[in-house]
Structures are given as structure tokens and as C-alpha cells.
Design an enzyme around this catalytic site. Structure first.
Site, PDB file in Angstrom:
ATOM      1  N   ASP A  34       0.882  -1.613  -0.208  1.00 12.22           N
ATOM      2  CA  ASP A  34      -0.144   0.354  -0.111  1.00 12.22           C
ATOM      3  C   ASP A  34       1.247   1.405   0.006  1.00 12.22           C
ATOM      4  OD1 ASP A  34      -3.137   0.295   1.108  1.00 12.22           O
ATOM      5  OD2 ASP A  34      -1.866   1.822   0.983  1.00 12.22           O
ATOM      6  N   HIS A  65     -10.595  -5.417  -3.808  1.00 13.94           N
ATOM      7  CA  HIS A  65      -9.113  -5.569  -3.206  1.00 13.94           C
ATOM      8  C   HIS A  65      -9.109  -5.784  -1.238  1.00 13.94           C
ATOM      9  CE1 HIS A  65      -9.796  -0.997  -2.455  1.00 13.94           C
ATOM     10  NE2 HIS A  65      -8.971  -1.525  -1.081  1.00 13.94           N
TER      11      HIS A  65
HETATM   12  P1  AMP Z   1      -9.798   1.434   0.255  1.00 10.69           P
HETATM   13  O1  AMP Z   1      -9.514   2.204   0.968  1.00 10.69           O
HETATM   14  O2  AMP Z   1     -10.186   0.042   0.774  1.00 10.69           O
HETATM   15  O3  AMP Z   1      -9.943   1.723  -1.245  1.00 10.69           O
HETATM   16  O4  AMP Z   1      -8.122   1.614  -0.134  1.00 10.69           O
HETATM   17  C1  AMP Z   1      -7.401   1.743  -1.065  1.00 10.69           C
HETATM   18  C2  AMP Z   1      -6.082   1.540  -0.381  1.00 10.69           C
HETATM   19  O5  AMP Z   1      -5.191   1.588  -2.045  1.00 10.69           O
HETATM   20  C3  AMP Z   1      -5.699   2.897   0.962  1.00 10.69           C
HETATM   21  O6  AMP Z   1      -5.161   2.342   1.631  1.00 10.69           O
HETATM   22  C4  AMP Z   1      -4.642   3.108  -0.695  1.00 10.69           C
HETATM   23  O7  AMP Z   1      -3.240   3.811   0.582  1.00 10.69           O
HETATM   24  C5  AMP Z   1      -4.375   2.820  -1.519  1.00 10.69           C
HETATM   25  N1  AMP Z   1      -3.666   3.192  -2.983  1.00 10.69           N
HETATM   26  C6  AMP Z   1      -4.320   4.282  -3.213  1.00 10.69           C
HETATM   27  N2  AMP Z   1      -3.615   3.948  -4.235  1.00 10.69           N
HETATM   28  C7  AMP Z   1      -2.473   2.925  -4.727  1.00 10.69           C
HETATM   29  C8  AMP Z   1      -1.241   2.941  -5.394  1.00 10.69           C
HETATM   30  N3  AMP Z   1      -1.447   3.359  -6.996  1.00 10.69           N
HETATM   31  N4  AMP Z   1      -0.350   1.795  -5.074  1.00 10.69           N
HETATM   32  C9  AMP Z   1      -0.721   1.460  -3.743  1.00 10.69           C
HETATM   33  N5  AMP Z   1      -1.926   2.019  -3.237  1.00 10.69           N
HETATM   34  C10 AMP Z   1      -2.963   2.466  -3.400  1.00 10.69           C
END
Ligand code: AMP
Ligand code: ZN
Length: 137
Positions: free
Chosen positions: A32, A101
């Protein structure tokens, strides 16, 4: 299935670079970008499903199998003291990326994240509990 406007589709397909820690035909596991703890990772199915309502059952089972594998690896390699699986569906539940995810969050005794899963407890009467039980079963 793929959504051309979805960043996780592009990451899962390897079109956008990521810190990948596991990959097979069906899923990719990436670190993440804004980790809650050292090793915080996300299991992404390679196919696009917006959320738990949409995901194919077999793919969901694969995600869980990989989550278990990664949890053991993180315990053994990172020596985490515990582990949270977290999976958000819809904005109200904290979902910000609308490609299914599962979060893998290693936990450490010394981490300052006691509130990751802390929530307010409702006080429901026995009748209310029974009503909910009967509605859902
Ligand atoms: P959610 O709130 O469950 O939708 O989680 C989305 C997660 O994706 C968050 O913890 C973000 O930090 C992570 N995230 C968003 N964009 C990216 C990216 N390009 N690469 C890695 N993690 C990401
Ligand atoms: Zn997607």
C-alpha cells in the site's frame, strides 16, 4: 473484465509500476502506498470487480487463499505480532478505490494504530437482536 479508468486494473496488469510482493495468474499483491503499518499490502484480483457484492466467488476464494499465504509470510519475515484483514465496500464503509481489494495489515505491539478497527458499540435490546437475527437468516 477490466475497467479502463481503474488504477488497480492497470496496477494488477503491470501497466503501472507497483511494489509487488506476490503475483500469480489471478491476483497481484502490492504494498500500500500509504501504509498503516510496515508491510501493509493489498491483494488485487486481476479482473475488475467493484466490491464484495460483485466479485466472482471463486476469485474471492483465491484472494482469501493468498491472504493466508501472505499472512504467514509476513509473520515469519516481518515478525509481526498480529494481523488484520480489512476489506471496505462502498464509500460509507471507507472504500476509496472501487476495484475489490483486501488489505493485509501486519500489527506490531509497538504500533500506534490501536484504532484501526475500533468502533462504537451499539446497545441493542434482546428484541432488536432477535429481529435482526430473524431478518438475516
Ligand atoms: P480502500 O480505502 O479500502 O479503498 O483502500 C484503498 C487503498 O489503496 C488505500 O490504503 C490507499 O493508500 C491505497 N492506494 C491507492 N492508490 C494506490 C497505489 N497507486 N498504489 C498502492 N496503493 C494505493
Ligand atoms: Zn479495476
Amino acid at each position: 473484465m477490466r475497467d479502463d479508468n481503474c488504477i488497480f486494473c492497470k496496477i494488477a496488469a503491470g501497466e503501472i509500476p507497483s511494489n509487488t510482493i506476490y503475483e500469480d495468474d489471478d491476483v497481484r499483491v502490492i504494498l500500500d502506498l500509504a501504509p498503516a503499518a510496515k508491510g501493509h499490502a493489498l491483494v488485487l484480483p486481476k479482473e475488475h470487480y467493484a466490491n464484495l457484492y460483485e466479485i466472482d466467488e471463486d476469485v474471492a476464494a483465491k484472494v482469501m487463499r493468498v491472504a493466508k499465504k501472505m499472512a504467514i509470510r509476513m509473520r515469519d519475515v516481518l515478525h509481526c505480532d498480529g494481523f488484520n484483514l480489512l476489506q471496505n465496500n462502498e464509500k460509507v464503509a471507507g472504500q476509496t478505490v472501487f476495484h475489490f481489494h483486501m488489505h493485509l495489515i501486519p500489527r506490531y505491539k509497538e504500533d500506534k494504530n490501536d484504532d484501526i478497527l475500533r468502533y462504537n458499540h451499539l446497545e441493542l435490546s434482546e428484541e432488536e437482536m432477535a429481529e435482526i437475527r430473524d431478518m438475516l437468516r
